[in-house]
Write a protein that holds these residues in place. Structure first.
Motif, PDB file in Angstrom:
ATOM      1  N   HIS A 207       1.572  -2.953  27.699  1.00  0.00           N
ATOM      2  CA  HIS A 207       2.329  -3.180  28.933  1.00  0.00           C
ATOM      3  C   HIS A 207       2.762  -1.873  29.606  1.00  0.00           C
ATOM      4  O   HIS A 207       3.075  -1.867  30.799  1.00  0.00           O
ATOM      5  CB  HIS A 207       3.567  -4.046  28.668  1.00  0.00           C
ATOM      6  CG  HIS A 207       3.249  -5.425  28.219  1.00  0.00           C
ATOM      7  ND1 HIS A 207       2.625  -6.359  29.018  1.00  0.00           N
ATOM      8  CD2 HIS A 207       3.448  -6.028  27.031  1.00  0.00           C
ATOM      9  CE1 HIS A 207       2.465  -7.475  28.347  1.00  0.00           C
ATOM     10  NE2 HIS A 207       2.949  -7.303  27.138  1.00  0.00           N
ATOM     11  N   HIS A 208       2.831  -0.798  28.832  1.00  0.00           N
ATOM     12  CA  HIS A 208       3.259   0.498  29.370  1.00  0.00           C
ATOM     13  C   HIS A 208       2.625   1.623  28.558  1.00  0.00           C
ATOM     14  O   HIS A 208       3.310   2.381  27.868  1.00  0.00           O
ATOM     15  CB  HIS A 208       4.795   0.611  29.378  1.00  0.00           C
ATOM     16  CG  HIS A 208       5.435   0.087  28.134  1.00  0.00           C
ATOM     17  ND1 HIS A 208       5.555   0.842  26.991  1.00  0.00           N
ATOM     18  CD2 HIS A 208       5.960  -1.122  27.850  1.00  0.00           C
ATOM     19  CE1 HIS A 208       6.140   0.120  26.055  1.00  0.00           C
ATOM     20  NE2 HIS A 208       6.390  -1.066  26.538  1.00  0.00           N
ATOM     21  N   PRO A 209       1.287   1.745  28.633  1.00  0.00           N
ATOM     22  CA  PRO A 209       0.562   2.675  27.754  1.00  0.00           C
ATOM     23  C   PRO A 209       0.890   4.153  27.944  1.00  0.00           C
ATOM     24  O   PRO A 209       0.669   4.939  27.022  1.00  0.00           O
ATOM     25  CB  PRO A 209      -0.911   2.392  28.089  1.00  0.00           C
ATOM     26  CG  PRO A 209      -0.883   1.805  29.455  1.00  0.00           C
ATOM     27  CD  PRO A 209       0.410   1.046  29.561  1.00  0.00           C
ATOM     28  N   ASP A 210       1.425   4.527  29.084  1.00  0.00           N
ATOM     29  CA  ASP A 210       1.706   5.943  29.316  1.00  0.00           C
ATOM     30  C   ASP A 210       3.151   6.328  29.023  1.00  0.00           C
ATOM     31  O   ASP A 210       3.535   7.484  29.223  1.00  0.00           O
ATOM     32  CB  ASP A 210       1.368   6.302  30.765  1.00  0.00           C
ATOM     33  CG  ASP A 210      -0.110   6.102  31.054  1.00  0.00           C
ATOM     34  OD1 ASP A 210      -0.930   6.353  30.151  1.00  0.00           O
ATOM     35  OD2 ASP A 210      -0.446   5.667  32.176  1.00  0.00           O
ATOM     36  N   ASN A 211       3.956   5.369  28.560  1.00  0.00           N
ATOM     37  CA  ASN A 211       5.357   5.644  28.301  1.00  0.00           C
ATOM     38  C   ASN A 211       5.541   6.038  26.838  1.00  0.00           C
ATOM     39  O   ASN A 211       4.985   5.402  25.952  1.00  0.00           O
ATOM     40  CB  ASN A 211       6.201   4.410  28.628  1.00  0.00           C
ATOM     41  CG  ASN A 211       7.666   4.749  28.750  1.00  0.00           C
ATOM     42  OD1 ASN A 211       8.287   5.193  27.801  1.00  0.00           O
ATOM     43  ND2 ASN A 211       8.215   4.549  29.939  1.00  0.00           N
TER      44      ASN A 211
END
Length: 157
Positions: A57-61
């Protein structure tokens, strides 16, 4: 918790940092207060799979569970409030967020996980502290052992 603290292959979470509240109310990232608090905690494959799904859902976080408002880590007070909201929404009785730790330890001990393992997962200094804290769980295991031995004696006599 940050993504770099999760090891998918070994199914562990590294506990090596914590946020502490300064006297002025600000948060500071530090090492845990004792060396025993720095540890690897094994988690089941199911938990790893759920964390991977969450990561999608938020791969770059960098955070395991970033705030949807800021993308940053949740403030600890927000986590406690979310916990209360979840309990209320499901109709469950009040349980302090910290009590989840006690529930884990009690359940693990009651289901045969040895005290040394539980102690190391909780980051306790030694198993004696864990035994003192969770005497009620150890007492239940003693009662079960007494029943088992009584059944054995009944078969022999």
């Amino acid at each position: 918790m940050r993504w770099d603290g999760l090891n998918v292959q070994s199914k562990t979470i590294s506990v090596s940092r914590q946020y502490v509240r300064n006297p002025d109310g600000s948060l500071e990232l530090t090492r845990p207060k004792t060396e025993n608090s720095v540890r690897l905690v094994s988690i089941p494959q199911t938990a790893v799979d759920l964390l991977i799904l969450e990561h999608d859902h938020h791969p770059d976080n960098p955070y395991l569970f970033p705030s949807p408002l800021t993308g940053d880590m949740y403030h600890p007070d927000i986590v406690v409030n979310l916990h209360k909201k979840i309990l209320k929404g499901t109709g469950l009785e009040h349980l302090r967020f910290y009590d989840l730790r006690h529930t884990f330890a009690t359940t693990a001990l009651q289901n045969g996980v040895d005290v040394k393992t539980v102690s190391s997962m909780l980051g306790h200094f030694d198993a004696v502290f864990t035994l003192r804290t969770y005497t009620h769980a150890a007492r239940q295991k003693q009662d079960e052992a007494a029943q088992t031995m009584g059944n054995l004696m009944d078969q022999v006599i």
